[in-house]
Design a protein around this motif. Structure first.
Motif, PDB file in Angstrom:
ATOM      1  N   SER A 214       0.846  -1.188   0.000  1.00  0.00           N
ATOM      2  CA  SER A 214       0.000   0.000   0.000  1.00  0.00           C
ATOM      3  C   SER A 214       0.879   1.235   0.000  1.00  0.00           C
ATOM      4  N   PHE A 215       0.633   2.097  -0.975  1.00  0.00           N
ATOM      5  CA  PHE A 215       1.497   3.268  -1.136  1.00  0.00           C
ATOM      6  C   PHE A 215       0.663   4.495  -1.481  1.00  0.00           C
ATOM      7  N   VAL A 216       0.880   5.564  -0.724  1.00  0.00           N
ATOM      8  CA  VAL A 216       0.204   6.829  -1.013  1.00  0.00           C
ATOM      9  C   VAL A 216       1.243   7.937  -1.049  1.00  0.00           C
ATOM     10  N   GLU A 217       1.294   8.631  -2.168  1.00  0.00           N
ATOM     11  CA  GLU A 217       2.101   9.849  -2.212  1.00  0.00           C
ATOM     12  C   GLU A 217       1.161  11.015  -1.942  1.00  0.00           C
ATOM     13  N   ALA A 218       1.619  11.964  -1.138  1.00  0.00           N
ATOM     14  CA  ALA A 218       0.802  13.145  -0.852  1.00  0.00           C
ATOM     15  C   ALA A 218       1.513  14.385  -1.385  1.00  0.00           C
ATOM     16  N   LEU A 219       0.869  15.090  -2.296  1.00  0.00           N
ATOM     17  CA  LEU A 219       1.424  16.369  -2.742  1.00  0.00           C
ATOM     18  C   LEU A 219       1.276  17.344  -1.581  1.00  0.00           C
ATOM     19  N   SER A 220       2.373  17.995  -1.266  1.00  0.00           N
ATOM     20  CA  SER A 220       2.361  18.797  -0.047  1.00  0.00           C
ATOM     21  C   SER A 220       2.946  20.191  -0.284  1.00  0.00           C
ATOM     22  N   LEU A 221       3.051  20.937   0.786  1.00  0.00           N
ATOM     23  CA  LEU A 221       3.426  22.347   0.711  1.00  0.00           C
ATOM     24  C   LEU A 221       4.731  22.609   1.438  1.00  0.00           C
ATOM     25  N   CYS A 222       5.547  23.502   0.875  1.00  0.00           N
ATOM     26  CA  CYS A 222       6.720  23.949   1.607  1.00  0.00           C
ATOM     27  C   CYS A 222       6.926  25.435   1.359  1.00  0.00           C
ATOM     28  N   PRO A 223       6.020  26.272   1.912  1.00  0.00           N
ATOM     29  CA  PRO A 223       6.138  27.706   1.654  1.00  0.00           C
ATOM     30  C   PRO A 223       7.493  28.255   2.082  1.00  0.00           C
ATOM     31  N   THR A 224       8.070  27.674   3.116  1.00  0.00           N
ATOM     32  CA  THR A 224       9.336  28.207   3.620  1.00  0.00           C
ATOM     33  C   THR A 224      10.419  28.129   2.550  1.00  0.00           C
ATOM     34  N   ASN A 225      10.575  26.954   1.950  1.00  0.00           N
ATOM     35  CA  ASN A 225      11.628  26.808   0.946  1.00  0.00           C
ATOM     36  C   ASN A 225      11.192  27.243  -0.444  1.00  0.00           C
ATOM     37  N   TRP A 226       9.882  27.237  -0.666  1.00  0.00           N
ATOM     38  CA  TRP A 226       9.403  27.771  -1.941  1.00  0.00           C
ATOM     39  C   TRP A 226       9.456  29.303  -1.927  1.00  0.00           C
ATOM     40  N   ARG A 227       9.539  29.847  -0.719  1.00  0.00           N
ATOM     41  CA  ARG A 227       9.481  31.320  -0.532  1.00  0.00           C
ATOM     42  C   ARG A 227       8.183  31.875  -1.132  1.00  0.00           C
ATOM     43  N   THR A 228       7.075  31.243  -0.784  1.00  0.00           N
ATOM     44  CA  THR A 228       5.785  31.650  -1.364  1.00  0.00           C
ATOM     45  C   THR A 228       4.833  32.152  -0.284  1.00  0.00           C
ATOM     46  N   ASN A 229       4.004  33.086  -0.667  1.00  0.00           N
ATOM     47  CA  ASN A 229       2.934  33.519   0.250  1.00  0.00           C
ATOM     48  C   ASN A 229       1.775  32.535   0.136  1.00  0.00           C
ATOM     49  N   ALA A 230       0.735  32.753   0.912  1.00  0.00           N
ATOM     50  CA  ALA A 230      -0.348  31.772   0.992  1.00  0.00           C
ATOM     51  C   ALA A 230      -0.956  31.481  -0.378  1.00  0.00           C
TER      52      ALA A 230
END
Lengths: 250, 232, 365
Positions: free
Chosen positions: A205-221
């Protein structure tokens, strides 16, 4: 009056607030996982393995027995545990570097062998904890500390299609999906099915989750949500890739 | 090359073709090479073939020249002509594949492995060789073949087998009692399997003490130990 | 579970690798995790043959990293879990064993040393002494038994499980390609029949009760945020190791009393050293023989006593001074002179040792 947010029963209150950055996707993935565990009522038998990288910050996140390791070795640790005690429900939680680069052999081989474990891989397109270097999942043109001019597919390849690979190399009975923190309800369903599939002993059983990294992406909300909702799905298709017969797709 | 088939009427001397198979470290090579030397001493033309494709050590390789000096043709690698032994796998020597096309007696030393006796499939003509006699070598001092039941199970897993050899020993600690006790156990297994025990083998001193037949009535063959020199 | 694997004492004739498999069986090992590498393969071959008969477990992993980490998983589940490796596999094995060291996990690993560095030969050497005793990014908080005979391979394979589970340090049985493949006789026994009490393993995770409800969650990590936090954990582990070391360390000696020259060797080479000391004694040349059985922790007290009272240590090993290095550290400050007989990656015969001793004795006359 303060209203406490509703949190999974199996989470560990005394270690909160959690240790992730504000806006990090890990909390959402873990919350979905916690709820899935609650709904299945398996808090007494889950062993949660986390890896190095930001996933290790989850080592005391739950009221679950936990072991933290590194370099994608959470898969063999949970594999060895599950082989030695098949009554447990083993969860191997890792990042894209651990699962697709330094520990890729463990993901590939455990999937090929059909280990009865649940592997969860959080894809945030770069190495968060070591300071934002290029990962196997970094998008073409994406700037990271080791691809300062943007990832060049000519010299560094294209983003790893993990669930697609796992779906290809696993036998029938495997459950493979890609969820996203953009749709937590769906992600929880995927995680729950991945746990149920292990408990039924059907296969990997395998699940990949697309996730967020605003800190390293340097992105606002707004930019962060745009990345996970619009940009990443151009390369990473969300949905179920392999569902065992009798389980029923989403 | 003269094909040795059964077509010639009334062959004066039947050629001897024996394949020694059995459990890992059971003494196949020692028994096989001593048999080859024995036939050689009788003035027969003998080819001894190393067909161990699993184990890189304790094979005929290191003592090839020594045995050839004693009049036996040995089809085995020389260590210095191999590369990455034990790492690259044991490469089958092409000569070994055609061993049965040679004139005279052929003694095959087959390696161990789950299906060790299947190694015979690699030898051209093995399936049709009418003189082929497959002998399972058993050392009762080895835990995997320590009881009648173990031996029966072990030999059944290697069929076809035409006979057993009792090669029970404890290395330097071997006594006639150890060998005789082994003979009894092997005999018990042979009866269940419906196979003959073609020989009990023991180092000369012990063989002499036992005499020409062991307590179960099987012929005793004296062995000279060469294999301790054959380590790597 | 199947029948009791070894009933009564039995004199048998075996190869070293088989002995290890039977030793693990006699010790009540539950599961083996391993990856093929010569010269340890028959440990797996024999273990897998016995698995169904005795209700044991086996997993062939994708590499030695995985073999080590799955062994850790087995131990966390409260099972006597073990692995076996050699050479380049032992290099990879150091990563999981470092984690076992960090978390005080009672893993058991059998190492059949082969020639190095890198691929080299599959045959034999004693070049994995430093790697096995001090490998990994840690302080070498582990136990390493160096065996010399098949009987010891059996005895110390059993003992390794007990040492590991009693003291909670990763434990190694250090053999070599010769011992792995050699054939000799030994006595198999059930440890219980000899009054050896097997330490009962306990699960680290997955015990009964709901974590956070009936009991606190069992949470293991090997990551620390603060220097002081790590230092505290290390100090605790080091103190436990130092306390256990004198109980764990073992050696063998012969004729060391007042000897001016002591031959020091370990593992299979000690057989040549012992024989040489005996043969020399017969011709009136008195030399001592000393062999550390535990290379980690070393029998430091005894080494220092000898180093203080002996003129020369002739260190004989199939490596370029790996034993000598740890020996010198233990003997530091003592007057003893260390004379090498190093044959990296090659076996040593008693004749060679005798010749070297004659030269040394001749010099001092």
């Amino acid at each position: 009056m303060t209203i406490e947010p509703v949190m999974p029963k199996c989470w560990r209150a005394d270690t909160k607030p959690h240790k992730f950055c504000p806006g990090c996707g890990h909390g959402l993935v873990l919350k979905a996982l916690g709820e899935a565990i609650d709904e299945l009522d398996i808090q007494d038998r889950v062993v949660f393995g986390c890896d190095i990288g930001c996933s290790l910050l989850a080592w005391d996140f739950f009221n679950l027995d936990t072991v933290q390791t590194h370099h994608g070795r959470t898969i063999p640790v949970i594999t060895g545990l599950k082989r030695a005690n098949p009554g447990l429900v083993g969860v191997a939680y890792m990042g894209d570097g651990g699962g697709y680069a330094i520990g890729a052999q463990h993901l590939v081989s455990s999937a090929a062998r059909g280990e009865k474990i649940t592997a969860i891989l959080v894809n945030n397109t770069q190495y968060g904890m070591t300071g934002g270097q290029m990962a196997p999942t970094t998008l073409p043109g994406q700037k990271t500390e080791t691809s300062p001019y943007g990832r060049d597919p000519e010299t560094t390849g294209t983003p790893t299609q993990g669930p697609e690979m796992v779906a290809t190399i696993t036998a029938d009975g495997a459950y493979v999906a890609r969820g996203t923190v953009f749709n937590v309800r769906q992600l929880k369903t995927f995680l729950k099915k991945a746990l149920e599939n292990q408990m039924a002993g059907r296969g990997y059983s395998f699940v990949e989750a697309l996730s967020l990294c605003p800190t390293n992406w340097r992105t606002n909300a707004e930019e962060t949500w745009n990345m996970v909702n619009k940009v990443m799905p151009e390369y990473f298709k969300v949905g179920e890739l392999k569902v065992p017969a009798g389980m029923g797709g989403q | 090359m003269v094909p040795v088939s059964g077509k010639e009427p009334g062959p004066i001397v039947q050629r001897i073709v024996e394949a020694y198979i059995g459990e890992y470290a059971g003494g196949k090579s020692e028994v096989a090479l001593n048999r080859a030397l024995e036939l050689g001493r009788e003035g027969r033309k003998v080819t001894l073939v190393d067909l161990d494709i699993v184990e890189p050590c304790y094979t005929l390789r290191p003592i090839k020249h020594l045995l050839e000096e004693r009049g036996v043709c040995v089809l085995a690698w020389e260590t210095r002509k191999t590369f990455g032994l034990g790492e690259a796998g044991t490469v089958l020597k092409a000569d070994a594949r055609w061993a049965l096309r040679r004139e005279g007696d052929v003694i095959l030393d087959i390696g161990y492995g789950v299906e060790g006796s299947k190694t015979l499939s690699l030898v051209e003509g093995a399936r049709t060789e009418k003189n082929l006699c497959i002998l399972a070598v058993v050392n009762v001092s080895r835990p995997m073949t320590g009881t009648v039941d173990d031996i029966v199970e072990h030999v059944k897993g290697m069929m076809p087998v035409h006979g057993l050899v009792n090669n029970t020993h404890l290395g330097d600690e071997t006594t006639p009692e150890v060998v005789q006790a082994g003979a009894g156990v092997v005999d018990g297994a042979a009866r269940i399997l419906g196979l003959p025990v073609v020989a009990t083998t023991a180092v000369e001193e012990v063989a002499r003490a036992i005499g020409p037949r062991d307590a179960s009535g099987h012929p005793v063959r004296a062995l000279t130990r060469y294999m301790p020199q054959a380590f790597w | 579970m199947g029948d009791k694997p070894i009933g009564g004492e039995k004199r048998v004739f075996m190869t070293g690798n088989e002995v290890v498999a039977y030793g693990a069986l006699a010790a009540g090992a539950d599961i083996m995790y391993g990856y093929p590498i010569t010269p340890q393969n028959e440990i797996m071959h024999y273990w897998t043959r016995m698995v169904p008969k005795y209700g044991k477990g086996f997993l062939q992993t994708e590499d030695e990293l995985s073999a080590g980490f799955t062994t850790i998983g087995g131990v966390l589940a409260g099972k006597r879990a073990f692995t076996a490796t050699a050479g380049p596999g032992n290099v990879l094995m150091q990563e999981p064993m470092s984690m076992a060291e960090a978390m005080r996990l009672p893993t058991v690993a059998v190492v059949q040393q082969r020639g190095g560095p890198s691929t080299a030969t599959v045959i034999y050497s004693q070049q994995e002494v430093i790697l096995t005793t001090m490998g990994g990014n840690g302080e070498g908080l582990r136990v390493v038994y160096s065996t010399a005979t098949h009987q010891e391979l059996f005895d110390y394979t059993i003992k390794a499980f007990n040492t590991a589970w009693k003291y909670r340090f990763p434990t190694f049985v250090l053999g070599d390609g010769y011992q792995a493949k050699m054939r000799e006789s030994l006595t198999l026994y059930d440890p219980e029949d000899r009054g050896i009490e097997m330490v009962v393993p306990e699960a680290f995770v997955g015990r009964s009760g709901t974590p956070g409800v009936d009991r606190p969650p069992a949470q293991y990590r090997n990551t620390y945020s603060m220097e002081e936090e790590l230092a505290g954990a290390l100090a605790e582990n080091i103190a436990a190791y130092e306390k256990a070391a004198p109980e764990i360390s073992e050696y063998e000696e012969m004729g060391t009393q007042d000897a001016d020259l002591v031959i020091v060797a370990h593992g299979v080479v000690s057989r040549a050293a012992k024989l040489a000391a005996r043969d020399l004694g017969k011709e009136g040349i008195r030399v001592g023989y000393f062999r550390p059985i535990t290379l980690r922790p070393l029998p430091v007290k005894r080494i220092r006593e000898l180093a203080g009272g002996t003129g020369t240590f002739l260190v004989v090993e199939s490596a370029y001074g790996q034993l000598a290095r740890i020996l010198m550290e233990a003997a530091f400050g003592a007057a003893v002179r260390i004379v090498p007989l190093y044959k990296p990656g090659v076996g040593v015969t008693s004749e060679e040792v005798v010749t070297r001793v004659r030269e040394l004795v001749g010099q001092s006359l």
